[in-house]
Design a protein around this motif. Structure first.
Motif, PDB file in Angstrom:
ATOM      1  N   THR A 108      41.204  27.163  50.168  1.00 55.36           N
ATOM      2  CA  THR A 108      41.297  25.809  49.620  1.00 55.36           C
ATOM      3  C   THR A 108      40.723  25.718  48.214  1.00 55.36           C
ATOM      4  OG1 THR A 108      39.178  25.219  50.632  1.00 55.36           O
ATOM      5  CG2 THR A 108      41.180  24.740  51.892  1.00 55.36           C
ATOM      6  N   GLY A 109      40.006  26.735  47.773  1.00 53.79           N
ATOM      7  CA  GLY A 109      39.424  26.747  46.434  1.00 53.79           C
ATOM      8  C   GLY A 109      39.227  28.175  45.972  1.00 53.79           C
ATOM      9  N   PRO A 110      38.763  28.364  44.751  1.00 56.98           N
ATOM     10  CA  PRO A 110      38.630  29.711  44.198  1.00 56.98           C
ATOM     11  C   PRO A 110      37.444  30.495  44.752  1.00 56.98           C
ATOM     12  CG  PRO A 110      37.787  28.096  42.643  1.00 56.98           C
ATOM     13  CD  PRO A 110      38.384  27.309  43.776  1.00 56.98           C
ATOM     14  N   ASP A 111      36.453  29.782  45.312  1.00 60.33           N
ATOM     15  CA  ASP A 111      35.243  30.457  45.759  1.00 60.33           C
ATOM     16  C   ASP A 111      35.451  31.138  47.100  1.00 60.33           C
ATOM     17  OD1 ASP A 111      33.884  29.563  43.513  1.00 60.33           O
ATOM     18  OD2 ASP A 111      33.115  27.766  44.510  1.00 60.33           O
ATOM     19  N   ILE A 112      34.889  32.334  47.227  1.00 56.81           N
ATOM     20  CA  ILE A 112      34.909  33.068  48.481  1.00 56.81           C
ATOM     21  C   ILE A 112      33.669  33.944  48.495  1.00 56.81           C
ATOM     22  CG2 ILE A 112      36.323  34.928  47.512  1.00 56.81           C
ATOM     23  CD1 ILE A 112      37.584  35.287  50.277  1.00 56.81           C
ATOM     24  N   ALA A 150      32.554  57.468  47.597  1.00 63.32           N
ATOM     25  CA  ALA A 150      33.366  57.608  48.808  1.00 63.32           C
ATOM     26  C   ALA A 150      33.332  56.355  49.677  1.00 63.32           C
ATOM     27  CB  ALA A 150      32.894  58.811  49.621  1.00 63.32           C
ATOM     28  N   PHE A 151      32.431  55.421  49.375  1.00 60.12           N
ATOM     29  CA  PHE A 151      32.321  54.200  50.167  1.00 60.12           C
ATOM     30  C   PHE A 151      33.377  53.184  49.741  1.00 60.12           C
ATOM     31  CE2 PHE A 151      28.103  56.059  50.441  1.00 60.12           C
ATOM     32  CZ  PHE A 151      27.695  55.786  51.729  1.00 60.12           C
ATOM     33  N   THR A 152      33.948  52.497  50.717  1.00 60.49           N
ATOM     34  CA  THR A 152      34.899  51.428  50.416  1.00 60.49           C
ATOM     35  C   THR A 152      34.270  50.041  50.576  1.00 60.49           C
ATOM     36  OG1 THR A 152      35.719  51.303  52.714  1.00 60.49           O
ATOM     37  CG2 THR A 152      36.808  52.865  51.220  1.00 60.49           C
ATOM     38  N   GLN A 153      33.040  49.976  51.076  1.00 59.49           N
ATOM     39  CA  GLN A 153      32.388  48.688  51.308  1.00 59.49           C
ATOM     40  C   GLN A 153      31.852  48.103  49.996  1.00 59.49           C
ATOM     41  OE1 GLN A 153      29.542  49.599  54.758  1.00 59.49           O
ATOM     42  NE2 GLN A 153      30.645  51.493  54.349  1.00 59.49           N
ATOM     43  N   PRO A 154      31.865  46.781  49.869  1.00 58.70           N
ATOM     44  CA  PRO A 154      31.454  46.144  48.616  1.00 58.70           C
ATOM     45  C   PRO A 154      30.041  46.493  48.163  1.00 58.70           C
ATOM     46  CG  PRO A 154      32.581  44.564  50.007  1.00 58.70           C
ATOM     47  CD  PRO A 154      32.386  45.796  50.845  1.00 58.70           C
ATOM     48  N   ASP A 155      29.095  46.633  49.101  1.00 60.24           N
ATOM     49  CA  ASP A 155      27.716  46.876  48.702  1.00 60.24           C
ATOM     50  C   ASP A 155      27.525  48.203  47.986  1.00 60.24           C
ATOM     51  OD1 ASP A 155      26.803  44.461  49.508  1.00 60.24           O
ATOM     52  OD2 ASP A 155      25.737  45.157  51.290  1.00 60.24           O
ATOM     53  N   ALA A 156      28.509  49.094  48.082  1.00 59.60           N
ATOM     54  CA  ALA A 156      28.405  50.364  47.362  1.00 59.60           C
ATOM     55  C   ALA A 156      28.332  50.157  45.855  1.00 59.60           C
ATOM     56  CB  ALA A 156      29.581  51.272  47.716  1.00 59.60           C
ATOM     57  N   ASP A 194      24.986  39.634  38.817  1.00 61.59           N
ATOM     58  CA  ASP A 194      25.796  38.750  39.663  1.00 61.59           C
ATOM     59  C   ASP A 194      25.886  39.397  41.042  1.00 61.59           C
ATOM     60  OD1 ASP A 194      27.711  37.304  41.021  1.00 61.59           O
ATOM     61  OD2 ASP A 194      29.094  37.178  39.326  1.00 61.59           O
ATOM     62  N   GLY A 195      25.225  38.783  42.008  1.00 58.99           N
ATOM     63  CA  GLY A 195      25.172  39.356  43.352  1.00 58.99           C
ATOM     64  C   GLY A 195      26.220  38.807  44.297  1.00 58.99           C
ATOM     65  N   SER A 196      27.205  38.074  43.791  1.00 55.80           N
ATOM     66  CA  SER A 196      28.160  37.391  44.663  1.00 55.80           C
ATOM     67  C   SER A 196      28.975  38.348  45.527  1.00 55.80           C
ATOM     68  CB  SER A 196      29.094  36.502  43.840  1.00 55.80           C
ATOM     69  OG  SER A 196      29.847  37.270  42.915  1.00 55.80           O
ATOM     70  N   GLN A 197      29.255  39.537  44.999  1.00 63.68           N
ATOM     71  CA  GLN A 197      30.091  40.472  45.753  1.00 63.68           C
ATOM     72  C   GLN A 197      29.292  41.608  46.393  1.00 63.68           C
ATOM     73  OE1 GLN A 197      33.377  39.627  46.206  1.00 63.68           O
ATOM     74  NE2 GLN A 197      32.650  37.791  45.144  1.00 63.68           N
ATOM     75  N   ILE A 198      27.987  41.588  46.232  1.00 64.76           N
ATOM     76  CA  ILE A 198      27.117  42.616  46.838  1.00 64.76           C
ATOM     77  C   ILE A 198      25.936  41.929  47.515  1.00 64.76           C
ATOM     78  CG2 ILE A 198      27.761  44.561  45.350  1.00 64.76           C
ATOM     79  CD1 ILE A 198      25.320  43.876  43.601  1.00 64.76           C
ATOM     80  N   GLN A 199      26.239  40.912  48.303  1.00 68.53           N
ATOM     81  CA  GLN A 199      25.208  40.011  48.803  1.00 68.53           C
ATOM     82  C   GLN A 199      24.123  40.708  49.627  1.00 68.53           C
ATOM     83  OE1 GLN A 199      27.235  36.797  50.795  1.00 68.53           O
ATOM     84  NE2 GLN A 199      28.584  36.457  49.059  1.00 68.53           N
ATOM     85  N   SER A 231      24.140  31.962  46.069  1.00 73.47           N
ATOM     86  CA  SER A 231      23.821  30.791  46.888  1.00 73.47           C
ATOM     87  C   SER A 231      24.093  31.042  48.368  1.00 73.47           C
ATOM     88  CB  SER A 231      24.598  29.570  46.403  1.00 73.47           C
ATOM     89  OG  SER A 231      25.994  29.796  46.478  1.00 73.47           O
ATOM     90  N   ASN A 232      25.087  31.896  48.678  1.00 72.52           N
ATOM     91  CA  ASN A 232      25.406  32.187  50.076  1.00 72.52           C
ATOM     92  C   ASN A 232      24.253  32.864  50.814  1.00 72.52           C
ATOM     93  OD1 ASN A 232      27.864  31.250  49.267  1.00 72.52           O
ATOM     94  ND2 ASN A 232      29.060  32.956  50.027  1.00 72.52           N
TER      95      ASN A 232
END
Length: 416
Positions: A190-194, A265-271, A288-293, A316-317
């Motif tokens: 519904t919006g750009p944030d995820i 070799a990691f596919t997870q975002p925190d890598a 910016d920690g939005s994608q590596i929370q 914020s999440n």
């Protein structure tokens, strides 16, 4: 153990530590295997509190889940879940609660999805609203668990919109249930944030491995066909969030810890946190920690020893994770030294002081029943004398062997 005290090592840390399997991928694979018809074997899996709760819930729903060894699940499903006779209790396992809330709609009957006192404070209203828009009867009176779902045997069809600003898990939950629809299902933001978008990519990759047909039409829309799932053997990669503690331990001590798998070799975002860790002690002034929370607590403790202050934004999440991690990290950093961590709105500022290393600063670190607070603040104990971690057993949520892993590197971890 009620507490452990970390004794700073006298030199760099060297050795080999294999992180446990990815919690995120294990819980996705368990659900997909349960929704598939036939026998799936999941190797390299994580056996921790979160995945044990997920597997127990699936057994309640008529799925045969066997554990032939410490890192393998054998899952035998009929292609459909059954209504459980009792509520599903999932502790504080956010992935399991969100995923099963959506999957429960495919059951013929009522399902109650519940958790512990911490989970009952974590929002689920956006997912419930999305289910209702598909004609599914779902209720969460407090906008948090418990959730009651009146399953109707399928996931419906058509278009469903979801507000994923609080968590990407809402999107993943809808995606994984969608192949059990009556017809194609379009899922749209519904919006750009995820929340961390990379975890949705993990979901789609796992779905495709189990035979689903998913097309991402654009950055905000996915189209899923009603293919169901087929059983498959699935290898689970090591947990990137767990790896961040070991990468940070290497950086803090100037050592070299071999994880048995290269960073890329990691596919997870925190890598992605590895890129920042490699910059230490010159972390950038803004991260910016939005994608590596889940890696933010690790990076924040590392930042305490950085050459310059670091501000963490886009986080914020973190206020609706296992605890309010922004507040928890700021509070516990300042327990080590007043003002070391502060909150500025939803940003976290770490003052940074390389001179902290080698000091004796007695601090009993409150962990808030949050595994990531315990594991990240143990890193402070590698450089500061007097760090005690309260409720150390909370690491069992995702990394039961964490304290033994540190001991294998000759770190003294003593009951306190």
């Amino acid at each position: 153990m009620r507490a452990v005290r970390i004794v700073p090592p006298q030199g760099p840390l060297y050795g080999r530590v294999t992180p446990p399997g990815s919690k995120s991928i294990t819980n996705r694979a368990l659900l997909l295997a349960a929704l598939a018809k036939g026998r799936s074997v999941l190797t390299g899996a994580l056996k921790s509190k979160d995945t044990i709760l997920m597997s127990a819930a699936l057994r309640q729903m008529g799925v045969e889940v066997n554990e032939p060894d410490a890192t393998t699940f054998e899952v035998i499903g009929s292609g459909r879940l059954e209504a459980p006779s009792q509520p599903l209790f999932l502790g504080n396992a956010g992935t399991a609660v969100r995923f099963l809330t959506a999957a429960a709609a495919t059951v013929d009957g009522a399902v109650i999805v519940d958790g512990d006192e911490h989970m009952r404070k974590r929002p689920i209203a956006p997912l419930v609203a999305a289910l209702r828009s598909l004609g599914i009867v779902a209720n969460a009176p407090t906008d948090c668990p418990p959730v009651t779902i009146q399953g109707r045997g399928s996931f419906g069809s058509g278009r469903v919109e979801i507000d994923a600003g609080l968590s990407s898990q809402y999107v993943s939950a809808l995606l994984m249930a969608a192949p059990l629809g009556d017809g194609p299902i379009e899922i749209a933001l519904t919006g750009p944030d995820i929340g961390a978008r990379g975890y949705v990519n993990l979901t789609v990759a796992a779905m495709k491995a189990f035979g689903a047909e998913v097309d991402q039409k654009d950055e905000a829309t996915w189209f899923v066909l009603p293919t169901g799932y087929h059983a498959t053997d699935f290898a689970i990669e090591p947990d990137a969030s767990a790896a961040t503690y070991l990468w940070a331990a290497s950086a803090l001590t100037g050592g070299d810890i071999d994880l048995g798998v290269p960073m890329d070799a990691f596919t997870q975002p925190d890598a992605e946190a590895a890129r920042y860790i490699s910059m230490f002690p010159n972390l950038p002034p803004v991260i910016d920690g939005s994608q590596i929370q889940d890696a933010v607590p690790t990076l924040a403790v590392l930042a305490a020893f950085n050459n310059k202050p670091v501000r963490f934004v886009g986080i914020s999440n973190l206020r609706v994770k296992e605890c309010d991690r922004i507040s928890a990290v700021a509070t516990e950093l300042s327990r080590i030294r007043p003002g070391l961590g502060t909150e500025d709105g939803d940003d976290l500022i770490v003052a940074a002081d390389p001179a902290l290393a080698g000091q004796t600063l007695p601090a009993d670190i409150e962990t808030y029943a949050d595994h990531r607070i315990a594991m990240s603040f143990a890193l402070a104990g590698l450089k500061i004398n007097g760090i005690t971690i309260l409720d150390p057993n909370c690491v069992g949520k995702t990394y039961p062997g964490y304290w033994d892993a540190l001991r294998s590197l000759d770190v003294e971890v003593d009951p306190a």
